[in-house]
Design a protein around this motif. Sequence first.
Motif, PDB file in Angstrom:
ATOM      1  N   SER A   1       0.873  -1.241  -0.060  1.00  0.00           N
ATOM      2  CA  SER A   1      -0.125  -0.042  -0.100  1.00  0.00           C
ATOM      3  C   SER A   1       0.923   1.299  -0.054  1.00  0.00           C
ATOM      4  CB  SER A   1      -1.032  -0.002   1.256  1.00  0.00           C
ATOM      5  OG  SER A   1      -0.294   0.256   2.322  1.00  0.00           O
ATOM      6  N   TRP A   2       2.103   1.295  -0.090  1.00  0.00           N
ATOM      7  CA  TRP A   2       3.001   2.201   0.072  1.00  0.00           C
ATOM      8  C   TRP A   2       3.814   2.405  -1.392  1.00  0.00           C
ATOM      9  CZ3 TRP A   2       6.073   1.458   5.401  1.00  0.00           C
ATOM     10  CH2 TRP A   2       4.985   1.481   6.426  1.00  0.00           C
ATOM     11  N   PRO A   3       3.320   3.077  -2.322  1.00  0.00           N
ATOM     12  CA  PRO A   3       4.029   3.009  -3.756  1.00  0.00           C
ATOM     13  C   PRO A   3       5.240   3.738  -3.644  1.00  0.00           C
ATOM     14  CG  PRO A   3       2.109   4.550  -3.657  1.00  0.00           C
ATOM     15  CD  PRO A   3       2.000   3.682  -2.186  1.00  0.00           C
ATOM     16  N   GLU A   4       5.423   4.600  -2.739  1.00  0.00           N
ATOM     17  CA  GLU A   4       6.798   5.265  -2.673  1.00  0.00           C
ATOM     18  C   GLU A   4       7.605   4.951  -1.581  1.00  0.00           C
ATOM     19  OE1 GLU A   4       7.307   7.513  -5.306  1.00  0.00           O
ATOM     20  OE2 GLU A   4       5.392   7.053  -6.086  1.00  0.00           O
ATOM     21  N   LYS A   5       7.543   3.741  -1.025  1.00  0.00           N
ATOM     22  CA  LYS A   5       8.273   3.277  -0.045  1.00  0.00           C
ATOM     23  C   LYS A   5       9.794   3.531  -0.203  1.00  0.00           C
ATOM     24  CE  LYS A   5       7.412  -1.424  -1.119  1.00  0.00           C
ATOM     25  NZ  LYS A   5       6.572  -1.191  -2.051  1.00  0.00           N
ATOM     26  N   HIS A   6      10.516   3.751   0.974  1.00  0.00           N
ATOM     27  CA  HIS A   6      11.894   3.807   0.675  1.00  0.00           C
ATOM     28  C   HIS A   6      12.693   3.069   2.045  1.00  0.00           C
ATOM     29  CE1 HIS A   6      11.320   6.914  -2.046  1.00  0.00           C
ATOM     30  NE2 HIS A   6      12.599   7.016  -2.498  1.00  0.00           N
TER      31      HIS A   6
ATOM     32  N   TRP B   1      27.430  11.234   7.489  1.00  0.00           N
ATOM     33  CA  TRP B   1      26.292  11.542   6.299  1.00  0.00           C
ATOM     34  C   TRP B   1      26.262  10.158   5.405  1.00  0.00           C
ATOM     35  CZ3 TRP B   1      21.882  14.266   5.781  1.00  0.00           C
ATOM     36  CH2 TRP B   1      21.238  14.146   4.561  1.00  0.00           C
ATOM     37  N   LYS B   2      27.490   9.974   4.971  1.00  0.00           N
ATOM     38  CA  LYS B   2      27.534   8.832   3.809  1.00  0.00           C
ATOM     39  C   LYS B   2      27.016   7.584   4.476  1.00  0.00           C
ATOM     40  CE  LYS B   2      32.384   8.129   4.511  1.00  0.00           C
ATOM     41  NZ  LYS B   2      33.859   7.991   3.793  1.00  0.00           N
ATOM     42  N   GLY B   3      27.037   7.135   5.837  1.00  0.00           N
ATOM     43  CA  GLY B   3      26.852   5.874   6.442  1.00  0.00           C
ATOM     44  C   GLY B   3      25.448   6.159   6.575  1.00  0.00           C
ATOM     45  N   GLN B   4      24.508   6.893   6.294  1.00  0.00           N
ATOM     46  CA  GLN B   4      23.141   6.947   6.446  1.00  0.00           C
ATOM     47  C   GLN B   4      22.607   6.714   4.969  1.00  0.00           C
ATOM     48  OE1 GLN B   4      22.831   6.765   9.736  1.00  0.00           O
ATOM     49  NE2 GLN B   4      24.922   7.536   9.604  1.00  0.00           N
ATOM     50  N   ASP B   5      22.063   5.688   4.694  1.00  0.00           N
ATOM     51  CA  ASP B   5      21.584   5.277   3.221  1.00  0.00           C
ATOM     52  C   ASP B   5      20.084   5.472   3.086  1.00  0.00           C
ATOM     53  OD1 ASP B   5      22.423   4.339   0.549  1.00  0.00           O
ATOM     54  OD2 ASP B   5      20.897   2.688   1.323  1.00  0.00           O
ATOM     55  N   VAL B   6      19.711   6.228   2.030  1.00  0.00           N
ATOM     56  CA  VAL B   6      18.259   6.392   1.566  1.00  0.00           C
ATOM     57  C   VAL B   6      18.118   5.722   0.134  1.00  0.00           C
ATOM     58  CG1 VAL B   6      16.237   7.811   1.209  1.00  0.00           C
ATOM     59  CG2 VAL B   6      17.764   8.105   3.244  1.00  0.00           C
ATOM     60  N   ARG B   7      17.326   4.882  -0.115  1.00  0.00           N
ATOM     61  CA  ARG B   7      16.945   4.362  -1.565  1.00  0.00           C
ATOM     62  C   ARG B   7      15.500   3.838  -1.514  1.00  0.00           C
ATOM     63  NH1 ARG B   7      21.414  -0.087  -2.254  1.00  0.00           N
ATOM     64  NH2 ARG B   7      22.457   1.530  -1.131  1.00  0.00           N
ATOM     65  N   PRO B   8      14.898   3.954  -3.075  1.00  0.00           N
ATOM     66  CA  PRO B   8      13.581   3.322  -3.079  1.00  0.00           C
ATOM     67  C   PRO B   8      13.743   1.727  -2.612  1.00  0.00           C
ATOM     68  CG  PRO B   8      14.345   4.617  -5.066  1.00  0.00           C
ATOM     69  CD  PRO B   8      15.715   4.514  -4.037  1.00  0.00           C
ATOM     70  N   ALA B   9      12.489   1.413  -2.242  1.00  0.00           N
ATOM     71  CA  ALA B   9      12.461   0.196  -1.648  1.00  0.00           C
ATOM     72  C   ALA B   9      11.548  -0.783  -2.587  1.00  0.00           C
ATOM     73  CB  ALA B   9      11.860  -0.262  -0.119  1.00  0.00           C
ATOM     74  N   ASN B  10      12.016  -1.674  -3.398  1.00  0.00           N
ATOM     75  CA  ASN B  10      11.261  -2.698  -4.135  1.00  0.00           C
ATOM     76  C   ASN B  10      10.685  -3.926  -3.338  1.00  0.00           C
ATOM     77  OD1 ASN B  10      13.420  -4.303  -4.049  1.00  0.00           O
ATOM     78  ND2 ASN B  10      14.098  -3.787  -5.950  1.00  0.00           N
ATOM     79  N   ALA B  11      10.096  -4.778  -3.668  1.00  0.00           N
ATOM     80  CA  ALA B  11       9.707  -5.829  -2.912  1.00  0.00           C
ATOM     81  C   ALA B  11      10.633  -6.629  -2.167  1.00  0.00           C
ATOM     82  CB  ALA B  11       8.585  -6.547  -3.680  1.00  0.00           C
ATOM     83  N   GLY B  12      11.806  -6.575  -3.014  1.00  0.00           N
ATOM     84  CA  GLY B  12      12.718  -7.649  -2.647  1.00  0.00           C
ATOM     85  C   GLY B  12      13.696  -6.918  -1.450  1.00  0.00           C
TER      86      GLY B  12
END
Length: 371
Positions: free
Chosen positions: A145-150, A242-253
């Motif tokens: 239900s979260w299409p933009e989940k990260h 800062w570089k140790g804190q990662d943010v990225r789109p989350a696909n199902a896997g």
Amino acid sequence: MSKNTQQPVKRLPRRAASSAPAFAPHSGRPLDKLAHQVTSPSVTGGAAVVEDDFRITKNAQFSAKENFGKRARVKFLTEAMAVGLANVPASKLTKSYWNTFYCSTILQKKGDSLTGKYCKNRWCLVCCRIRSAQLIKQYAPVLQSWPEKHLVTLTVPNCSGDDLAATVKQMKAGFDTIRRSWAMQHRRKQRAAPLVALRKLEATHNPDRDDYHPHFHLVVPDLASANELRVAWLSQFPSAQWKGQDVRPANAGAAHELFKYFTKLVTTQSKERFIRLAPLNVIFEAIAGQCTFQKFNIPTTKEVASDEEADALAEELNIDAVFEWVQAQADWVDKESGEMLTNYKPTPQFKKFVETKIVYNSPQKKPMNSD
């Protein structure tokens, strides 16, 4: 942690009455029931809900032997690892490791159903597979239900084994400060929503530096929440980079990775793969008393067994066969007929890994960097 070199692992004799531990095998209590603290959910405060437990609500259906062949493979590795962990000197978890040794040792077969008792310890691969599958089933609708989940990874500088437990507690306290701040802002109508997230605690060991890396993995509904959480985390832990804190789109896997084991059992050094018992024991001792998976402001319901399922679990009569795990055979065996339950055969490579690569510690270590 001491700089011991590789040590031989003591082996428990086959399950004779004289060689069994002095305490009773694990009877199937909730996962780490006495080892982690449960936080009651709060309607207004947005408190975390512990999800470290799982329930066995159905008999396992034995309609396909290949499925239980996979479980036999996991049991083969888990039993060898449990024996090694139980022999780590002065471990606080020795009794729990022996409970894992006995996990699902006896399986009772009635028709196409199998029942057994599980240790539900965090390091037990048999139980972790069950719990991971149940968590995925429970939270898959939420993630869909979260299409933009990260996916967010929050870290702090590596620490020594002696400091690992305190570091984890500091991380959880810092995160709780963020959660409470967002909840207060939401009540004051300064935020559209409180913190909404699924969070898993992980800790890994670096064999070259001999230090430990505790970190959080989270899935949040959108990029804005992910970025704001990263900024808030760095305000709590200025020494983190800062570089140790990662943010990225989350696909199902990527999202499903959240439900896997809370530490990596296998480490690689000089292109060789090992399961190192002493560092794992440090991690398991440090995590005792800490829940590893939590949800924040996510409504979910747990499945409850029906009356028919409860009756099936309680059924102890008219058993067709009783199978007992035999490590030398890598299978459950009916002691009366000699029948093997799964006919699983470990590959020579996997058998060699289990027999030779579960070691006390790294053969060589470098001192931890002082900076």
